[in-house]
Design a protein around this motif. Structure first.
Motif, PDB file in Angstrom:
ATOM      1  N   ASN A   1       0.827  -1.218   0.000  1.00 39.74           N
ATOM      2  CA  ASN A   1       0.000   0.000   0.000  1.00 39.74           C
ATOM      3  C   ASN A   1       0.854   1.258   0.000  1.00 39.74           C
ATOM      4  OD1 ASN A   1      -2.257  -1.586   0.107  1.00 39.74           O
ATOM      5  ND2 ASN A   1      -2.735  -1.181   2.255  1.00 39.74           N
ATOM      6  N   ARG A   2       1.940   1.230   0.776  1.00 42.71           N
ATOM      7  CA  ARG A   2       2.824   2.402   0.840  1.00 42.71           C
ATOM      8  C   ARG A   2       3.384   2.716  -0.544  1.00 42.71           C
ATOM      9  NH1 ARG A   2       2.037   4.251   5.466  1.00 42.71           N
ATOM     10  NH2 ARG A   2       2.876   3.244   7.322  1.00 42.71           N
ATOM     11  N   VAL A   3       3.891   1.673  -1.197  1.00 45.88           N
ATOM     12  CA  VAL A   3       4.489   1.871  -2.519  1.00 45.88           C
ATOM     13  C   VAL A   3       3.422   2.395  -3.483  1.00 45.88           C
ATOM     14  CG1 VAL A   3       5.594   0.698  -4.462  1.00 45.88           C
ATOM     15  CG2 VAL A   3       6.260   0.109  -2.125  1.00 45.88           C
ATOM     16  N   GLU A   4       2.259   1.767  -3.446  1.00 44.51           N
ATOM     17  CA  GLU A   4       1.162   2.202  -4.324  1.00 44.51           C
ATOM     18  C   GLU A   4       0.807   3.658  -4.106  1.00 44.51           C
ATOM     19  OE1 GLU A   4      -1.593  -1.769  -4.812  1.00 44.51           O
ATOM     20  OE2 GLU A   4      -2.558   0.176  -4.643  1.00 44.51           O
ATOM     21  N   LYS A   5       0.753   4.057  -2.832  1.00 41.89           N
ATOM     22  CA  LYS A   5       0.312   5.417  -2.514  1.00 41.89           C
ATOM     23  C   LYS A   5       1.295   6.457  -3.063  1.00 41.89           C
ATOM     24  CE  LYS A   5      -0.926   8.449   1.334  1.00 41.89           C
ATOM     25  NZ  LYS A   5      -1.547   9.410   0.428  1.00 41.89           N
ATOM     26  N   VAL A   6       2.585   6.192  -2.876  1.00 35.50           N
ATOM     27  CA  VAL A   6       3.599   7.133  -3.390  1.00 35.50           C
ATOM     28  C   VAL A   6       3.420   7.286  -4.900  1.00 35.50           C
ATOM     29  CG1 VAL A   6       6.066   7.434  -3.826  1.00 35.50           C
ATOM     30  CG2 VAL A   6       5.289   6.710  -1.559  1.00 35.50           C
ATOM     31  N   ILE A   7       3.271   6.153  -5.577  1.00 36.22           N
ATOM     32  CA  ILE A   7       3.167   6.170  -7.041  1.00 36.22           C
ATOM     33  C   ILE A   7       1.876   6.859  -7.484  1.00 36.22           C
ATOM     34  CG2 ILE A   7       2.948   4.689  -9.086  1.00 36.22           C
ATOM     35  CD1 ILE A   7       4.811   2.682  -7.644  1.00 36.22           C
ATOM     36  N   ARG A   8       0.770   6.515  -6.839  1.00 35.86           N
ATOM     37  CA  ARG A   8      -0.520   7.103  -7.209  1.00 35.86           C
ATOM     38  C   ARG A   8      -0.511   8.614  -6.981  1.00 35.86           C
ATOM     39  NH1 ARG A   8      -3.824   3.721  -4.875  1.00 35.86           N
ATOM     40  NH2 ARG A   8      -4.712   2.815  -6.749  1.00 35.86           N
ATOM     41  N   ASP A   9      -0.080   9.042  -5.798  1.00 30.24           N
ATOM     42  CA  ASP A   9      -0.112  10.475  -5.466  1.00 30.24           C
ATOM     43  C   ASP A   9       0.723  11.282  -6.464  1.00 30.24           C
ATOM     44  OD1 ASP A   9      -1.678   9.791  -3.384  1.00 30.24           O
ATOM     45  OD2 ASP A   9      -0.217  10.212  -1.796  1.00 30.24           O
ATOM     46  N   LEU A  10       1.899  10.793  -6.804  1.00 30.45           N
ATOM     47  CA  LEU A  10       2.754  11.570  -7.702  1.00 30.45           C
ATOM     48  C   LEU A  10       2.220  11.586  -9.133  1.00 30.45           C
ATOM     49  CD1 LEU A  10       6.266  10.781  -6.212  1.00 30.45           C
ATOM     50  CD2 LEU A  10       5.107  12.989  -6.276  1.00 30.45           C
ATOM     51  N   HIS A  11       1.561  10.512  -9.541  1.00 29.87           N
ATOM     52  CA  HIS A  11       0.920  10.532 -10.867  1.00 29.87           C
ATOM     53  C   HIS A  11      -0.232  11.550 -10.875  1.00 29.87           C
ATOM     54  CE1 HIS A  11       3.195   6.998 -12.055  1.00 29.87           C
ATOM     55  NE2 HIS A  11       2.720   7.126 -13.275  1.00 29.87           N
ATOM     56  N   ASP A  12      -0.977  11.579  -9.788  1.00 28.52           N
ATOM     57  CA  ASP A  12      -2.101  12.512  -9.711  1.00 28.52           C
ATOM     58  C   ASP A  12      -1.611  13.955  -9.771  1.00 28.52           C
ATOM     59  OD1 ASP A  12      -3.811  10.383  -9.600  1.00 28.52           O
ATOM     60  OD2 ASP A  12      -4.156  10.481  -7.434  1.00 28.52           O
ATOM     61  N   VAL A  13      -0.544  14.237  -9.024  1.00 26.64           N
ATOM     62  CA  VAL A  13       0.010  15.596  -9.018  1.00 26.64           C
ATOM     63  C   VAL A  13       0.451  15.991 -10.423  1.00 26.64           C
ATOM     64  CG1 VAL A  13       1.959  16.998  -8.212  1.00 26.64           C
ATOM     65  CG2 VAL A  13       0.710  15.583  -6.595  1.00 26.64           C
ATOM     66  N   GLU A  14       0.954  15.022 -11.170  1.00 25.85           N
ATOM     67  CA  GLU A  14       1.449  15.287 -12.517  1.00 25.85           C
ATOM     68  C   GLU A  14       0.294  15.468 -13.519  1.00 25.85           C
ATOM     69  OE1 GLU A  14       4.734  15.772 -12.988  1.00 25.85           O
ATOM     70  OE2 GLU A  14       4.214  16.273 -15.060  1.00 25.85           O
ATOM     71  N   GLY A  15      -0.919  15.208 -13.058  1.00 26.64           N
ATOM     72  CA  GLY A  15      -2.065  15.383 -13.954  1.00 26.64           C
ATOM     73  C   GLY A  15      -2.416  14.133 -14.746  1.00 26.64           C
ATOM     74  N   CYS A  16      -1.853  13.006 -14.360  1.00 27.72           N
ATOM     75  CA  CYS A  16      -2.232  11.744 -15.017  1.00 27.72           C
ATOM     76  C   CYS A  16      -3.588  11.311 -14.436  1.00 27.72           C
ATOM     77  CB  CYS A  16      -1.201  10.657 -14.732  1.00 27.72           C
ATOM     78  SG  CYS A  16       0.466  11.128 -15.199  1.00 27.72           S
ATOM     79  N   LEU A  17      -4.402  10.669 -15.263  1.00 31.35           N
ATOM     80  CA  LEU A  17      -5.759  10.307 -14.850  1.00 31.35           C
ATOM     81  C   LEU A  17      -5.840   8.804 -14.601  1.00 31.35           C
ATOM     82  CD1 LEU A  17      -7.494  12.442 -17.609  1.00 31.35           C
ATOM     83  CD2 LEU A  17      -7.213  13.058 -15.199  1.00 31.35           C
ATOM     84  N   GLU A  18      -6.313   8.449 -13.392  1.00 33.33           N
ATOM     85  CA  GLU A  18      -6.352   7.016 -13.057  1.00 33.33           C
ATOM     86  C   GLU A  18      -7.574   6.327 -13.647  1.00 33.33           C
ATOM     87  OE1 GLU A  18      -5.866   6.017  -8.924  1.00 33.33           O
ATOM     88  OE2 GLU A  18      -5.747   3.876  -9.371  1.00 33.33           O
ATOM     89  N   VAL A  19      -7.358   5.166 -14.230  1.00 34.89           N
ATOM     90  CA  VAL A  19      -8.446   4.316 -14.727  1.00 34.89           C
ATOM     91  C   VAL A  19      -8.210   2.907 -14.173  1.00 34.89           C
ATOM     92  CG1 VAL A  19      -8.825   5.587 -16.882  1.00 34.89           C
ATOM     93  CG2 VAL A  19      -7.115   3.769 -16.837  1.00 34.89           C
ATOM     94  N   LEU A  20      -9.154   2.023 -14.378  1.00 30.86           N
ATOM     95  CA  LEU A  20      -8.932   0.612 -14.051  1.00 30.86           C
ATOM     96  C   LEU A  20      -9.517  -0.212 -15.191  1.00 30.86           C
ATOM     97  CD1 LEU A  20      -7.866  -1.523 -12.086  1.00 30.86           C
ATOM     98  CD2 LEU A  20     -10.074  -1.451 -10.935  1.00 30.86           C
ATOM     99  N   LEU A  21      -8.642  -0.850 -15.934  1.00 30.51           N
ATOM    100  CA  LEU A  21      -9.071  -1.636 -17.091  1.00 30.51           C
ATOM    101  C   LEU A  21      -9.176  -3.105 -16.689  1.00 30.51           C
ATOM    102  CD1 LEU A  21      -6.828   0.016 -19.848  1.00 30.51           C
ATOM    103  CD2 LEU A  21      -9.082   0.696 -19.040  1.00 30.51           C
ATOM    104  N   PRO A  22      -9.944  -3.888 -17.450  1.00 29.57           N
ATOM    105  CA  PRO A  22     -10.078  -5.307 -17.091  1.00 29.57           C
ATOM    106  C   PRO A  22      -8.765  -6.062 -17.277  1.00 29.57           C
ATOM    107  CG  PRO A  22     -11.691  -4.644 -18.769  1.00 29.57           C
ATOM    108  CD  PRO A  22     -10.707  -3.539 -18.657  1.00 29.57           C
ATOM    109  N   ALA A  23      -8.549  -7.052 -16.421  1.00 29.00           N
ATOM    110  CA  ALA A  23      -7.403  -7.934 -16.610  1.00 29.00           C
ATOM    111  C   ALA A  23      -7.723  -8.947 -17.703  1.00 29.00           C
ATOM    112  CB  ALA A  23      -7.067  -8.645 -15.312  1.00 29.00           C
TER     113      ALA A  23
END
Ligand code: ATP
Ligand code: MG
Length: 547
Positions: free
Chosen positions: A41-63
């Motif tokens: 979770n820690r690793v995910e959070k760092v990565i997610r937060d910094l992508h969000d700050v950069e203006g990247c948009l999160e999606v979730l596609l099917p596996a």
């Protein structure tokens, strides 16, 4: 876990199993247990937060993705056995996605219609499936793993180049925020395709790849690495055959002729799919296996003694490029050599003063293994050679996917153009292991602050009595502000300390019977073992210095 299975050989794998972070369910398939999930979770959070700050948009596609999508890009066929394929009850075919270029391009193509919709970058943090030939090292090379994958969409090459550079910079920022040491290196593009690509490599003895890098920022995987070549300035002399009875190896001939090894050309004869070929490297260098494979093919093998006699006319140990009639590949350094020595293609003889292209022709390429201390091609300072774990990969894709999947937009002039793309992957679950590989000692994990599953661990030396009661009280108070692990097991203090070292929480608060009398506890730091006695009524104040 006390007895670690014998297939766990790397420190990070062993420590993750021993500390109960993960459990193997099947080959390359792991369960994340509470402590491991916290770290993930820690690793995910760092990565997610910094992508969000950069203006990247999160999606979730099917596996689970339909075959038809993968057929449009040709990768249903290309991907081979690594692609996990399955059928539904109607016999329709699907795969468990190893990566999402197809899916995201199809999605973006449906929404992006005009240049006004561009640029955009989408990302997801999601489970990927790859039927790895050799799953190993725990979550480091698994068959089911978590990746952050991002995809950029731009109107033109210039814009796509800017998006690439932005993601490259973001990856550097992410590594720093994760406390992960990583160096970007130029890399091959593989099955993802595209033209420009970097891998982010975490230096570690556990690494599967060899990387070459410099403090100035230049870096490459060994399979692509090269170093600065300085040319030798000498007057070219005429060829001269010398008698070298019984001396064959570079060391022997070098001692015999009193010339340094760098004056020699080693001539290796290979049998390749297209017939015989020779590979030339300097006497003080060696041919890199990966570079060799990409030049002469995977199936090439060294010629045997009989073949060498037939092709060169001389015995093994006396081959040289002069007069040889087969295809020659020479390392770039040889082009800059002067008056070099090699075998004369006859028994007990060598040739001196070989100069190219006067005396032989060859295709010059990057063949040699770069060694530690060789000069950096950018700045000339000594290069570092180390093992590395690939934790991230950035690719400039261009229109490879958008053309095939018809993801186009209308430009200002009303023209229909394919969207220009980039893709960017980070191994989220692999990073947890990479962090451990870079941060441990013989007792266990030493989590960098900020990445540990918990910030503070509380240990009472006895499992009952006043120390335990006080510990519980402190736990409740601290838990409001920090993430706290309270070892309230009914086991000996020795076991608690040993496990605390193994789990590696950065700060430890210890309550012992003696401290109960003096109204004190101890704050300990896992990284340097520093211990400080603190009055219990000052603990809340003091602890902020440690976290
Ligand atoms: P590798 O060369 O290690 O197989 P890759 O080039 O196949 O990696 P990419 O397709 O670029 O990997 O995937 C992006 C990231 O996903 C990698 O940089 C790596 O961190 C992670 N990754 C890839 N394969 C695995 C795996 N089998 N298990 C865990 N993480 C992986
Ligand atoms: Mg791979």
């Amino acid at each position: 876990m006390k007895e670690v299975p014998s297939d766990a050989v790397t420190p990070s794998h062993i420590l993750m199993l021993r500390s109960g972070m993960i459990r193997k369910l099947a080959s390359g398939i792991y369960e994340w247990l509470p402590l491991g999930k916290k770290a993930l979770n820690r690793v995910e959070k760092v990565i997610r937060d910094l992508h969000d700050v950069e203006g990247c948009l999160e999606v979730l596609l099917p596996a689970l993705l339909p075959k038809s999508l993968w057929e449009q890009t040709g990768r249903w066929g290309e991907y081979g056995a690594e692609l996990m394929r399955l059928k539904d009850r109607q016999g329709r075919e699907f795969c468990l996605a190893p990566t999402h270029e197809e899916a995201i391009t199809e999605l973006a193509g449906n929404y992006i219609k005009s240049y006004k919709d561009l640029p955009k970058t989408f990302y997801q943090i999601q489970t990927k499936y790859r039927d790895e030939i050799r799953p190993r090292f725990g979550v480091m090379r698994a068959r089911e793993f978590i990746m952050k994958d991002a995809y950029s969409f731009d109107a033109d090459e210039q814009g796509a180049g800017l998006s690439y550079d932005r993601m490259f910079a973001l990856y550097k920022k992410i590594c720093a925020a994760l406390s992960l040491e990583a160096v970007p290196v130029i890399a091959k593009t593989g099955l993802i395709g595209g033209t420009k690509s970097h891998e982010f490599m975490a230096p570690s003895d556990e690494g599967e790849e060899e990387l070459v890098y410099c403090g100035c920022g230049w870096g490459a995987n060994q399979e692509l690495a090269y170093s600065k070549i300085s040319s030798v300035k000498e007057e070219p002399l005429p060829l001269e055959e010398v008698s070298t009875p019984g001396v064959r190896t570079v060391e022997e001939v070098s001692a015999f002729l009193k010339l340094p090894a760098e004056k020699f050309i080693k001539t290796l004869i290979y049998r390749t799919a297209d017939g015989f070929a020779c590979v030339l490297v300097r006497g003080d260098h060696s041919a890199d296996p990966a570079k060799l494979r990409s030049i002469i093919g995977d199936d090439a093998r060294l010629a045997d003694e009989k073949e060498i006699e037939e092709i060169t006319g001389g015995p093994l140990g006396f081959s040289g490029p002069v007069g040889l009639k087969i295809k020659a590949y020479a390392d770039n350094t040889i082009k800059y050599g002067c008056n070099m020595v090699s075998g004369a293609n006859k028994k007990d003889a060598h040739i001196k003063n070989i100069n190219c292209p006067r005396d032989f022709q060859a295709e010059f390429m990057n063949i040699r293994t770069v060694k530690a201390g060789d000069p950096c091609p950018e700045c000339g300072k000594p290069l570092v050679v180390a093992r590395g774990i690939e934790i991230g990969h950035t690719f400039y894709l261009g229109t490879k996917y958008s053309e095939k999947l018809k993801a186009s937009f209308t430009d200002k002039a009303g023209k229909d153009l394919p969207i220009v793309m980039g893709c960017y992957g980070i191994g989220v679950s692999r990073i947890v292991a990479a962090l451990i590989s870079q941060n441990h000692d013989d007792k266990g994990i030493i989590w960098p602050r900020g990445m540990a599953p918990y910030q503070i661990e509380i240990i009472a030396a006895s499992s009952t009595g006043p120390a335990m009661e006080k510990a519980e009280e402190i736990y409740k108070a601290l838990a409001e502000k920090y993430e706290v692990l309270f070892d309230d097991r009914d086991v000996s203090a020795g076991i608690k300390f040993k496990d605390a070292d193994l789990i590696g929480i950065p700060v430890r608060i210890v309550l012992g019977p003696r401290g109960m009398k003096t109204g004190e506890c101890e704050i300990q730091s896992r990284a340097d073992g520093k211990t400080e006695a603190v009055k219990l009524d000052k603990l809340l104040e003091k602890i902020s210095d440690f976290t």
